[in-house]
Design a protein around this motif. Structure first.
Motif, short mmCIF file in Angstrom:
data_model
loop_
_atom_site.label_atom_id
_atom_site.label_comp_id
_atom_site.label_asym_id
_atom_site.label_seq_id
_atom_site.Cartn_x
_atom_site.Cartn_y
_atom_site.Cartn_z
N HIS A 121 3.15 1.99 -6.89
CA HIS A 121 3.30 0.98 -5.85
C HIS A 121 4.72 0.90 -5.27
O HIS A 121 5.17 -0.18 -4.87
CB HIS A 121 2.84 -0.38 -6.38
CG HIS A 121 1.42 -0.37 -6.81
ND1 HIS A 121 0.37 -0.32 -5.92
CD2 HIS A 121 0.86 -0.36 -8.05
CE1 HIS A 121 -0.76 -0.29 -6.58
NE2 HIS A 121 -0.50 -0.30 -7.86
N TYR A 139 3.81 -1.53 -12.48
CA TYR A 139 5.00 -0.84 -12.01
C TYR A 139 6.03 -0.84 -13.13
O TYR A 139 6.31 -1.87 -13.74
CB TYR A 139 5.59 -1.55 -10.78
CG TYR A 139 6.72 -0.79 -10.14
CD1 TYR A 139 6.48 0.29 -9.29
CD2 TYR A 139 8.04 -1.13 -10.40
CE1 TYR A 139 7.52 1.00 -8.71
CE2 TYR A 139 9.09 -0.43 -9.82
CZ TYR A 139 8.82 0.63 -8.98
OH TYR A 139 9.85 1.33 -8.42
N ASN A 197 1.75 -5.98 -9.42
CA ASN A 197 1.09 -4.69 -9.60
C ASN A 197 1.67 -3.99 -10.81
O ASN A 197 2.80 -4.29 -11.22
CB ASN A 197 1.30 -3.78 -8.38
CG ASN A 197 0.47 -4.17 -7.19
OD1 ASN A 197 -0.64 -4.65 -7.33
ND2 ASN A 197 1.00 -3.96 -6.00
N VAL A 209 4.93 -0.84 -1.92
CA VAL A 209 4.76 -2.29 -2.01
C VAL A 209 6.07 -2.93 -2.47
O VAL A 209 6.47 -3.98 -1.96
CB VAL A 209 3.59 -2.66 -2.93
CG1 VAL A 209 3.46 -4.18 -3.07
CG2 VAL A 209 2.29 -2.06 -2.41
#
Length: 153
Positions: A60, A53, A51, A63
């Protein structure tokens, strides 16, 4: 271990994916099971999640935490985004000067400090930048430096 199908919704619609157990966090899905080579159904479980980031975009966070909790690799997309924080007097530039590193190395060091399962893959077009990026793995941030960088978002 058996697989079941779970529907994970995202901004772009729903996708049915095989999971032994899953948690949906926004537009991302991460397995809640420990990774294993292959499930009994012959479908490999989640080994990594990727993702957007970095220091400036931490959408996220949940996550990242979930993947670390379950030993799943997290691959941050666009890992060296530091923007104005790398300018003179900015938090990334200041910490970089303290540890004798470049702002890009400092951003990578922050990611590696953030999670034990973080696997940044910064793009590069030269051997010199590749060597610079690899050297970031040897940098150590103090808890105070990590916290200061964490406030940069």
């Amino acid at each position: 271990m058996s697989c079941s199908w779970v529907t994970c919704s995202s901004l772009s619609g729903s996708n049915r994916r095989p999971r032994t157990s899953s948690t949906c966090a926004g537009a991302a899905c991460a397995s809640a099971a420990k990774p294993s080579p292959v499930s009994s159904a012959g479908i490999a479980p989640v080994a990594a999640v990727q993702n957007l980031y970095n220091l400036t975009d931490r959408t996220h966070e949940e996550v990242v935490d979930l993947t670390a909790e379950h030993g799943i690799a997290f691959v941050p997309f666009f890992p060296i985004a530091v923007g104005d924080h790398a300018k003179d007097g900015g938090p990334v530039a200041t910490v970089a000067a303290e540890i004798g590193a470049t702002p890009a190395q400092t951003a990578l060091a922050w990611l590696l400090h953030r999670s034990p399962t973080m696997l940044p893959i910064p793009g590069t077009t030269s051997v010199a930048h590749l060597e610079e990026n690899v050297a970031a793995a040897g940098l150590r941030l103090t808890g105070e430096q990590f916290a200061r960088l964490g406030q940069a978002a």
